[in-house]
Design a protein around this motif. Structure first.
Motif, PDB file in Angstrom:
ATOM      1  N   ASP A 107       0.841  -1.186   0.000  1.00 49.35           N
ATOM      2  CA  ASP A 107       0.000   0.000   0.000  1.00 49.35           C
ATOM      3  C   ASP A 107       0.886   1.250   0.000  1.00 49.35           C
ATOM      4  O   ASP A 107       1.519   1.572   1.003  1.00 49.35           O
ATOM      5  CB  ASP A 107      -0.914  -0.005   1.226  1.00 49.35           C
ATOM      6  N   PHE A 108       0.913   1.946  -1.147  1.00 46.68           N
ATOM      7  CA  PHE A 108       1.726   3.155  -1.273  1.00 46.68           C
ATOM      8  C   PHE A 108       0.911   4.426  -1.044  1.00 46.68           C
ATOM      9  O   PHE A 108       1.425   5.523  -1.231  1.00 46.68           O
ATOM     10  CB  PHE A 108       2.359   3.219  -2.668  1.00 46.68           C
ATOM     11  N   SER A 109      -0.351   4.295  -0.659  1.00 43.90           N
ATOM     12  CA  SER A 109      -1.231   5.460  -0.597  1.00 43.90           C
ATOM     13  C   SER A 109      -0.729   6.539   0.370  1.00 43.90           C
ATOM     14  O   SER A 109      -0.896   7.737   0.119  1.00 43.90           O
ATOM     15  CB  SER A 109      -2.653   5.034  -0.220  1.00 43.90           C
ATOM     16  N   ARG A 110      -0.112   6.137   1.465  1.00 44.12           N
ATOM     17  CA  ARG A 110       0.336   7.122   2.453  1.00 44.12           C
ATOM     18  C   ARG A 110       1.547   7.921   1.993  1.00 44.12           C
ATOM     19  O   ARG A 110       1.784   9.025   2.489  1.00 44.12           O
ATOM     20  CB  ARG A 110       0.658   6.428   3.776  1.00 44.12           C
ATOM     21  N   VAL A 111       2.327   7.368   1.079  1.00 41.75           N
ATOM     22  CA  VAL A 111       3.554   8.056   0.649  1.00 41.75           C
ATOM     23  C   VAL A 111       3.501   8.488  -0.808  1.00 41.75           C
ATOM     24  O   VAL A 111       4.444   9.101  -1.296  1.00 41.75           O
ATOM     25  CB  VAL A 111       4.787   7.157   0.871  1.00 41.75           C
ATOM     26  N   ALA A 112       2.397   8.208  -1.500  1.00 38.80           N
ATOM     27  CA  ALA A 112       2.338   8.459  -2.943  1.00 38.80           C
ATOM     28  C   ALA A 112       2.659   9.908  -3.298  1.00 38.80           C
ATOM     29  O   ALA A 112       3.384  10.178  -4.268  1.00 38.80           O
ATOM     30  CB  ALA A 112       0.965   8.069  -3.486  1.00 38.80           C
ATOM     31  N   GLU A 113       2.144  10.863  -2.539  1.00 40.19           N
ATOM     32  CA  GLU A 113       2.356  12.265  -2.877  1.00 40.19           C
ATOM     33  C   GLU A 113       3.810  12.689  -2.715  1.00 40.19           C
ATOM     34  O   GLU A 113       4.225  13.701  -3.278  1.00 40.19           O
ATOM     35  CB  GLU A 113       1.462  13.154  -2.013  1.00 40.19           C
ATOM     36  N   ARG A 114       4.584  11.925  -1.971  1.00 41.22           N
ATOM     37  CA  ARG A 114       5.995  12.286  -1.778  1.00 41.22           C
ATOM     38  C   ARG A 114       6.867  11.904  -2.967  1.00 41.22           C
ATOM     39  O   ARG A 114       7.948  12.457  -3.132  1.00 41.22           O
ATOM     40  CB  ARG A 114       6.541  11.600  -0.518  1.00 41.22           C
ATOM     41  N   TYR A 115       6.409  10.931  -3.755  1.00 45.46           N
ATOM     42  CA  TYR A 115       7.281  10.478  -4.844  1.00 45.46           C
ATOM     43  C   TYR A 115       6.615  10.465  -6.218  1.00 45.46           C
ATOM     44  O   TYR A 115       7.304  10.354  -7.236  1.00 45.46           O
ATOM     45  CB  TYR A 115       7.824   9.073  -4.538  1.00 45.46           C
ATOM     46  N   TRP A 164       0.945  -0.246 -10.556  1.00 44.05           N
ATOM     47  CA  TRP A 164       1.582   0.959 -11.101  1.00 44.05           C
ATOM     48  C   TRP A 164       2.297   1.788 -10.031  1.00 44.05           C
ATOM     49  O   TRP A 164       3.409   2.277 -10.253  1.00 44.05           O
ATOM     50  CB  TRP A 164       0.554   1.807 -11.845  1.00 44.05           C
ATOM     51  N   ALA A 165       1.684   1.970  -8.869  1.00 39.79           N
ATOM     52  CA  ALA A 165       2.342   2.749  -7.807  1.00 39.79           C
ATOM     53  C   ALA A 165       3.658   2.102  -7.409  1.00 39.79           C
ATOM     54  O   ALA A 165       4.666   2.794  -7.182  1.00 39.79           O
ATOM     55  CB  ALA A 165       1.423   2.885  -6.605  1.00 39.79           C
ATOM     56  N   ALA A 166       3.685   0.779  -7.344  1.00 41.02           N
ATOM     57  CA  ALA A 166       4.926   0.069  -7.030  1.00 41.02           C
ATOM     58  C   ALA A 166       5.946   0.244  -8.149  1.00 41.02           C
ATOM     59  O   ALA A 166       7.152   0.384  -7.891  1.00 41.02           O
ATOM     60  CB  ALA A 166       4.646  -1.414  -6.803  1.00 41.02           C
TER      61      ALA A 166
END
Length: 203
Positions: free
Chosen positions: A116-124, A138-140
């Motif tokens: 789950d990348f939802s918590r850090v998605a906006e950082r990268y 895709w997020a991965a």
């Protein structure tokens, strides 16, 4: 480029460079099979998972280049001596390790597609990058691409969202078109392995 599977390993070879993706065995097994140098390399680690991750990639290296010794450049990037390869890049997630061995600057990153990348998605990841592709992995993939570019740059203070970019995806050739830290465009390869992991790499 060709790919083989043997001994539970996924191996890709291109012009002599190697990508090896392998499961991380139990720590007891890794410690039992480790040589003195490998055990010395984890002496400072108290976390069992960190010990297992380090010993797993060193076992891969030992299988491919038994005499190889790991040194570190001033940037902290690993280098090899007494080896047919000069460069090494390493990544791991909780159950898999990925290793690239090459005589050119290289990089690799591996993740579980269900992370789950939802918590850090906006950082990268920018909005444009999020809108490029709709696959669940895709997020991965974007995370792995930027980790790979970062390792290849060997530079501190890199902003994952601003200093690198994923510009496009070619699903037929399994490539990600990216902009690296130096501003140059670079194509990275990706593979989905066992429907559970994605690895992004440059050999």
């Amino acid at each position: 480029m060709w790919a083989i599977m043997h001994n539970n390993l996924n191996t890709i070879c291109d012009n002599g460079a190697l990508l090896i993706v392998a499961p991380i065995p139990p720590l007891e097994e890794l410690e039992r099979e480790a040589d003195k140098r490998d055990l010395q390399s984890v002496e400072a680690f108290t976390s069992p998972s960190r010990r297992a991750e380090r010993l797993a990639w060193r076992r891969v290296l030992r299988d491919v280049a038994p005499a190889a010794e790991v040194e570190y450049a001033p940037s902290g990037a690993p280098r090899l001596k007494n080896s047919p390869y000069t460069y090494i890049s390493v990544s791991h997630c909780r159950d898999v390790v990925a290793v690239v061995l090459s005589n050119a600057r290289c990089g690799v990153d591996v993740e579980r597609v269900d992370r789950d990348f939802s918590r850090v998605a906006e950082r990268y990841m920018t909005v444009a990058e999020r809108d490029l592709y709709a696959a669940e992995w895709w997020a991965a993939a974007v995370w792995c691409a930027k980790e790979c570019l970062y390792k290849m740059a060997e530079r501190e203070g890199v902003n994952f969202r601003e200093d690198m970019a994923v510009l496009g995806v070619d699903t037929a050739d399994r490539k990600l078109l990216c902009r690296g830290v130096d501003g140059a465009e670079i194509a990275l390869d990706y593979r989905i392995i066992d429907q559970q992991h994605i690895v992004v790499y440059k050999l």
